[in-house]
Design an enzyme around this catalytic site. Structure first.
Site, PDB file in Angstrom:
ATOM      1  CG  ASN A  21      -1.732   1.197   1.441  1.00  0.00           C
ATOM      2  OD1 ASN A  21      -1.794   2.051   0.551  1.00  0.00           O
ATOM      3  ND2 ASN A  21      -2.383   1.299   2.581  1.00  0.00           N
ATOM      4  CE  LYS A  27      -0.198   3.184   4.791  1.00  0.00           C
ATOM      5  NZ  LYS A  27      -0.121   3.260   6.236  1.00  0.00           N
ATOM      6  CG  HIS A  34      -5.795   1.669   5.272  1.00  0.00           C
ATOM      7  ND1 HIS A  34      -5.380   2.633   6.159  1.00  0.00           N
ATOM      8  CD2 HIS A  34      -4.751   0.815   5.128  1.00  0.00           C
ATOM      9  CE1 HIS A  34      -4.142   2.369   6.528  1.00  0.00           C
ATOM     10  NE2 HIS A  34      -3.731   1.276   5.918  1.00  0.00           N
ATOM     11  CD  GLU A  46      -2.995   5.371   6.868  1.00  0.00           C
ATOM     12  OE1 GLU A  46      -2.994   5.450   5.625  1.00  0.00           O
ATOM     13  OE2 GLU A  46      -2.060   4.866   7.520  1.00  0.00           O
ATOM     14  CD  GLU A  62      -3.393  -2.796   7.411  1.00  0.00           C
ATOM     15  OE1 GLU A  62      -2.273  -3.000   6.928  1.00  0.00           O
ATOM     16  OE2 GLU A  62      -4.066  -1.779   7.153  1.00  0.00           O
ATOM     17  N   GLY A  97       2.476   2.148  10.795  1.00  0.00           N
ATOM     18  CA  GLY A  97       3.391   3.275  10.621  1.00  0.00           C
ATOM     19  C   GLY A  97       4.078   3.704  11.909  1.00  0.00           C
ATOM     20  CB  SER A 106       5.428  -1.824  11.972  1.00  0.00           C
ATOM     21  OG  SER A 106       4.947  -0.516  12.226  1.00  0.00           O
ATOM     22  N   GLY A 120       2.858  -1.265   4.272  1.00  0.00           N
ATOM     23  CA  GLY A 120       2.869   0.166   3.980  1.00  0.00           C
ATOM     24  C   GLY A 120       4.287   0.623   3.678  1.00  0.00           C
ATOM     25  N   GLY A 121       4.947   1.212   4.687  1.00  0.00           N
ATOM     26  CA  GLY A 121       6.279   1.795   4.528  1.00  0.00           C
ATOM     27  C   GLY A 121       7.264   0.934   3.745  1.00  0.00           C
TER      28      GLY A 121
HETATM   29  P1  PGA Z   1       2.901   0.166   7.681  1.00  0.00           P
HETATM   30  O1  PGA Z   1       1.413   0.352   7.069  1.00  0.00           O
HETATM   31  O2  PGA Z   1       3.437  -1.116   7.096  1.00  0.00           O
HETATM   32  O3  PGA Z   1       3.652   1.371   7.208  1.00  0.00           O
HETATM   33  O4  PGA Z   1       2.738   0.082   9.154  1.00  0.00           O
HETATM   34  C1  PGA Z   1       0.549  -0.744   6.885  1.00  0.00           C
HETATM   35  C2  PGA Z   1      -0.747  -0.268   6.297  1.00  0.00           C
HETATM   36  O5  PGA Z   1      -1.210   0.817   6.652  1.00  0.00           O
HETATM   37  O6  PGA Z   1      -1.367  -0.971   5.459  1.00  0.00           O
END
Ligand code: PGA
Length: 256
Positions: A9, A11, A99, A101, A171, A177, A217, A238-239
């Protein structure tokens, strides 16, 4: 056998050229290094999707494209939104729905997400439905209830045939994050609970077939331990998905 998936993802990151170059790197590494049955799903911002779809070509058996959101209607006066039918017309395969967010910053509710899930299926796409508890819900012990409600309210109206195609992503919001990862035991506990909740409504056979990803993470150094848990079938990253090497190293946890 349950489908194994690692989805990235991106983002709201990367301009057009950066996106093209990251995707090309990922595509090359998938070709050269990924020889398992796992699916690799790249979920960039909308602006990249059409270009990446052309780059990827049709019938790639390992690499798939996902959007990060879709509107619940197929067309109409919804300024700034993108529909499932539009995504389907450019060769998108998956859509991330719900998600944390989107829930936190755009007020998306379980009821609205149920409609988005329907729009995704109506347009021949597949949902990656995200769920997970906030820090205070983990601490006060209400997280099982929160997760159960997120599943029931957004998904349990589906018939068995559609439900069987849903990919879930657990998640925990406190792990996204933040660098804090759920321990493999904490993640496994919730994944098993999700599968049990599904089994109670759709039966054991359906529950056994559903792919449930972990997100929060996740990185090359912890992916193998997380994915080795009995009920964890891959990750939503994500990251670490913004770096081709890290992302593919996570994907390769499933290489035989
Ligand atoms: P992250 O994000 O791996 O940066 O923690 C995961 C996500 O939001 O899908």
């Amino acid at each position: 056998m349950r489908k194994k998936i690692v989805a990235g993802n991106w983002k709201m990151n990367l301009d057009l050229n950066e996106g093209l170059s990251l995707f090309s790197e990922i595509q090359e590494m998938v070709q050269d290094e990924v020889n398992g049955e796992q699916q690799v799903v790249v979920c960039p911002p909308y602006i990249h999707l059409s270009n990446l779809s052309k780059l990827k070509g049709k019938n790639n058996k390992s690499l798939f494209l996902g959007a990060q959101n879709a509107h619940e209607e197929d067309s109409g006066a919804y300024t700034g939104e993108v529909s499932g039918s539009q995504l389907s017309s450019i060769g998108v395969d998956y859509v991330i729905i719900g998600h944390s967010e989107r829930r936190a910053y755009f007020g998306e509710t379980n009821e609205q997400l149920a409609k988005k899930i329907d729009a995704v299926f109506r347009n021949g796409l597949l949902p990656i439905y995200c769920l997970g508890e906030k820090k205070e819900e983990r601490e006060d012990g209400s997280y099982f209830k929160v997760i159960e409600t997120q599943i029931i309210d957004a998904l349990f109206h589906l018939d068995t045939s559609d439900f069987s195609k849903v990919v879930l992503a657990y998640e925990p919001v406190w792990a996204i994050g933040t660098g804090l990862t759920a321990s493999p035991e904490q993640a496994q506990e919730v994944h098993a609970y999700i599968r049990k909740t599904i089994a109670e409504h759709y039966g054991e056979d359906v529950a056994e077939l559903i792919t449930i990803l972990y997100g929060g993470s996740c990185k090359p150094s912890n992916a193998a331990e997380l994915f080795s848990q009995k009920d964890i079938d891959g990750g939503l990253i994500g990251g670490a998905s913004l770096n081709a090497r890290d992302f593919i190293d996570i994907v390769k946890v499933f290489n035989p």
